[in-house]
Design a protein around this motif. Sequence first.
Motif, PDB file in Angstrom:
ATOM      1  N   UNK A 386     -63.211 -26.757 -15.988  1.00 28.92           N
ATOM      2  CA  UNK A 386     -63.054 -25.530 -15.191  1.00 28.92           C
ATOM      3  C   UNK A 386     -62.897 -25.829 -13.707  1.00 28.92           C
ATOM      4  N   UNK A 387     -63.608 -26.871 -13.256  1.00 29.60           N
ATOM      5  CA  UNK A 387     -63.532 -27.221 -11.841  1.00 29.60           C
ATOM      6  C   UNK A 387     -62.141 -27.733 -11.465  1.00 29.60           C
ATOM      7  N   UNK A 388     -61.611 -28.600 -12.331  1.00 28.83           N
ATOM      8  CA  UNK A 388     -60.255 -29.134 -12.073  1.00 28.83           C
ATOM      9  C   UNK A 388     -59.240 -27.992 -12.056  1.00 28.83           C
ATOM     10  N   UNK A 389     -59.377 -27.117 -13.046  1.00 29.25           N
ATOM     11  CA  UNK A 389     -58.451 -25.982 -13.135  1.00 29.25           C
ATOM     12  C   UNK A 389     -58.576 -25.117 -11.887  1.00 29.25           C
ATOM     13  N   UNK A 390     -59.820 -24.874 -11.472  1.00 29.09           N
ATOM     14  CA  UNK A 390     -60.041 -24.023 -10.290  1.00 29.09           C
ATOM     15  C   UNK A 390     -59.434 -24.661  -9.044  1.00 29.09           C
ATOM     16  N   UNK A 391     -59.609 -25.995  -8.919  1.00 27.41           N
ATOM     17  CA  UNK A 391     -59.073 -26.670  -7.732  1.00 27.41           C
ATOM     18  C   UNK A 391     -57.541 -26.603  -7.707  1.00 27.41           C
ATOM     19  N   UNK A 392     -56.963 -26.880  -8.888  1.00 25.47           N
ATOM     20  CA  UNK A 392     -55.499 -26.806  -8.953  1.00 25.47           C
ATOM     21  C   UNK A 392     -55.019 -25.381  -8.672  1.00 25.47           C
ATOM     22  N   UNK A 393     -55.795 -24.411  -9.170  1.00 27.73           N
ATOM     23  CA  UNK A 393     -55.421 -23.010  -8.953  1.00 27.73           C
ATOM     24  C   UNK A 393     -55.447 -22.668  -7.467  1.00 27.73           C
ATOM     25  N   UNK A 394     -56.454 -23.176  -6.762  1.00 29.74           N
ATOM     26  CA  UNK A 394     -56.533 -22.919  -5.313  1.00 29.74           C
ATOM     27  C   UNK A 394     -55.302 -23.524  -4.633  1.00 29.74           C
ATOM     28  N   UNK A 395     -55.018 -24.776  -5.029  1.00 27.85           N
ATOM     29  CA  UNK A 395     -53.886 -25.476  -4.425  1.00 27.85           C
ATOM     30  C   UNK A 395     -52.580 -24.712  -4.671  1.00 27.85           C
ATOM     31  N   UNK A 396     -52.375 -24.276  -5.907  1.00 27.37           N
ATOM     32  CA  UNK A 396     -51.148 -23.546  -6.237  1.00 27.37           C
ATOM     33  C   UNK A 396     -51.113 -22.199  -5.513  1.00 27.37           C
ATOM     34  N   UNK A 397     -52.271 -21.539  -5.487  1.00 29.65           N
ATOM     35  CA  UNK A 397     -52.310 -20.209  -4.864  1.00 29.65           C
ATOM     36  C   UNK A 397     -51.907 -20.293  -3.389  1.00 29.65           C
ATOM     37  N   UNK A 398     -52.390 -21.327  -2.712  1.00 30.33           N
ATOM     38  CA  UNK A 398     -52.003 -21.503  -1.299  1.00 30.33           C
ATOM     39  C   UNK A 398     -50.500 -21.722  -1.180  1.00 30.33           C
ATOM     40  N   UNK A 399     -49.974 -22.563  -2.080  1.00 33.37           N
ATOM     41  CA  UNK A 399     -48.536 -22.834  -2.076  1.00 33.37           C
ATOM     42  C   UNK A 399     -47.729 -21.558  -2.289  1.00 33.37           C
ATOM     43  N   UNK A 400     -48.192 -20.755  -3.237  1.00 30.86           N
ATOM     44  CA  UNK A 400     -47.479 -19.503  -3.548  1.00 30.86           C
ATOM     45  C   UNK A 400     -47.526 -18.562  -2.340  1.00 30.86           C
ATOM     46  N   UNK A 401     -48.728 -18.444  -1.759  1.00 33.51           N
ATOM     47  CA  UNK A 401     -48.889 -17.531  -0.614  1.00 33.51           C
ATOM     48  C   UNK A 401     -47.972 -17.940   0.531  1.00 33.51           C
ATOM     49  N   UNK A 402     -47.938 -19.236   0.788  1.00 31.23           N
ATOM     50  CA  UNK A 402     -47.120 -19.738   1.895  1.00 31.23           C
ATOM     51  C   UNK A 402     -45.630 -19.452   1.654  1.00 31.23           C
ATOM     52  N   UNK A 403     -45.197 -19.707   0.414  1.00 28.49           N
ATOM     53  CA  UNK A 403     -43.770 -19.512   0.116  1.00 28.49           C
ATOM     54  C   UNK A 403     -43.392 -18.038   0.171  1.00 28.49           C
ATOM     55  N   UNK A 404     -44.251 -17.190  -0.381  1.00 32.28           N
ATOM     56  CA  UNK A 404     -43.922 -15.760  -0.368  1.00 32.28           C
ATOM     57  C   UNK A 404     -43.919 -15.242   1.076  1.00 32.28           C
ATOM     58  N   UNK A 405     -44.886 -15.719   1.846  1.00 29.77           N
ATOM     59  CA  UNK A 405     -44.925 -15.294   3.249  1.00 29.77           C
ATOM     60  C   UNK A 405     -43.662 -15.756   3.979  1.00 29.77           C
TER      61      UNK A 405
END
Lengths: 472, 357
Positions: A386-405
């Motif tokens: 769960x921790x690995x998944x959560x970390x990757x999710x944070x990383x992806x979420x930041x990437x998504x936010x940046x690209x959409x912005x």
Amino acid sequence: MIHQLLLRVLVGYNVVVITYFVALNSVYLLTAILAFRALRRHARRLKSVEVEHMMGGVGGLPVTVLAPAYNEEATCVESTRSLLSLRHPSYEIIVVNDGSTDGTLARLSSEFELEAAPRAPMADIPTSQVRDVFRSRRHPNLWVVDKANGGKADALNAGLNYCVTPLFCAVDADSLLEPDALTKISRPFLEDEATAAVGGVIRIVNGCKVDAGRVTRVGLPRSSLARFQVLEYLRAFLWGRMGWDALGATLIVSGAFGMFRRSVVVEVGGYATDTVGEDMELVVRLHRRLRETGRRYRVVLVPDSVAWTECPESLRGLGGQRDRWQRGLVESLVRHRRMLFNPRYGRIGMLVYPYFFLLEMCGPLIEGVGYLTFTTWLLLGAASIPFVVAFLAVSFAFGIALSIATVGLEEMVFPRYPRLRDLLILFWLAVAENIGYRQIITYWRVRGMVSKLRGVTGWGVMERRGFDVPNG
Amino acid sequence: MTIPGVQALAGPDQVLLLLAALVGVVLLMSLGFAAFTLVIHLVNDARVKRWRQMESEWEKPLLEVIDGDAPASSIHALISPRNARFFVGFVLQFDRVLGAEEHQILRDLARPYLPTLLPDVRRGSPERRARAVQTLARFGLPEYSGTVVQALNDPSIFVAMIAARGLFKREYPEHFAAVLSRLDRFSTWSRGYLVRMLAAGGGPAVPLLRDLMTDGDREPGLRAAAVDALREMNDLQAVERAADVLDGGLHPELAIACLRLLGHAGHGGHATLVRRYAEAHEPTVRAAALAALGTVGNDTDAALLREHVDDTSPWVALAATRALFSLAGPPGLVGLSGAGSRARTLAEQVLAEASWA
């Protein structure tokens, strides 16, 4: 015992990855805020006083466009036509045929009715042998310098030797400049004589309709690989480079479209021919020399002066390009490592250089090894899934936010994509690029570093499809 | 995967919770950005449509007014107070492409709406102020000259430059002194731009520019811009004063401008003075002096010019070659064909330039 040691190493590396992740995203956040402010200001400025009107009849600066061409038979005529149709009060074009082995020179010659014309070089930057200089009968401001092959930097230096205007604009032979691009990019030179270099924005032409050397309809490419690059370019130029520019710390002026003060570039010896990152190296060297000599200068980005360029649509082509870019980055940064954390070079040495050195140059390595350690960690059964998944999710979420912005920023200041559908596709790409595309880019960048260590030189295979591609 | 440092502060569950919350927040932000982007897209679309609609409504009547087929009032009836600024911007677009005759008509059309721009001159971003100043300078002089002159003191140099450009026109000589007294503010601007701005003043600006040229208290770069503007205006009387300035020994930039003026309109009497600069240390000054010798020099200068065809600076060599051609025509270059390859190329280039001209 070995198992324990391995676990400790992995724990230690996790800390490195997380530190890298936090640092990178903090920088992104900072540049994002700065870019947002700078772009809003620039957009307001555009709406206020048009540069063409500001210049109209009142001192547009003479410019020479330098277009190196190596085996550009497919695109050279269209690109040259595009250059000839620019709206700028006074400019000359020098196409440098860098020993092409295809029909580049013949096509240029027949299309533009070239004739040999005497012209003495006005600088003596060493280059491969210049065979002949031609002038177009149909377009007196079009010149072609034919020389033995020596690489892009060598071709630019040859063109620079024949440049007689105070400013020159370096473009790729396959770049299509918007009609007012030259005028817009020269504005900082107009407003401040201390301006040494100005970068423009590069956008991807794949999927756009091109008529007579002009982009007449903007659209997204059909290929997913090219679409990802559209988003990547938007992010790089509107977000990253604009953010650094707002701090007065522009370190990259793209080789596909950048304007320079001729005298300053000649003074520092022109383009370096022993690197594949000659565009970045030149700007870094300009910063270095000008700061060392204590001169006031400016290197800036103009976000609304646009050049359209073809991007690779095959994995091989894209891989080769990113490998080359990473090698160029490493070569430039290692060569001028003296600037790293050196207060003598001001915010360049203390801020932007460390960013590029630690996060852009070393980043792919950290990220690439990070993927491996995560996998090992999982295989060893020591990781909390769960921790690995959560970390990757944070990383992806930041990437998504940046690209959409970034897409939002584009729409806010320089909207080019007229269809709502294109925006929705770009949003989808912002999500999709995190799975697969980002990792493969990291792989190519790591490969670039390895290629550099192995002493690989040269540009590799370049893809050129020509501009008459089917529209997306 | 664990993070020892983080877990020392909080248990694994709390860390997970924190990360999950972070993901949630960032994804919500992404959704917000996406929604914002779509709204902007729709707003942009609507704005473009509205703008196009207004343009299509105004274009035909405007062209009729310009052609003299309809009175100005016919278009004024179409402009609502809400759209007054858009209309002025629309008229400004036409003004950029049409000639002086139409300018007067467009000016009359825009004039009733200019008061709506006045608040913009004093508030808002520099860009907004610049736009307002530019429009007032284009359509509102002399009525709004006080406002535009005040803008010369705007904190933004950009706004001040827009005001200066608007005022420095041959039609408004009464404002020249105000612009010239603030010229130092623009010392970082491109010289070419300053020169063309000053030259736009035409005949009425000449006496003031001559004074600026000889004013030792002003920046050499600005004085040089004045000299170049006088050269562009073909001011023959400035030549003697430029020679006097040059005789005083000066800043390279100013020396170059004076030498160019002498090269443009000087005479044999200036040759001795010009020759003094032919051996200057700075290549740019040498080149300007040799170029000037092409006009004010005589046969005795041929040897000096030939010597400089082999100058270390290619700019000086080119200037010398062109000067040889100016003095004696093609025969002046004859000896160069047997010289080094650069001299030969230069000679061929100069001959070719003459044939292209």
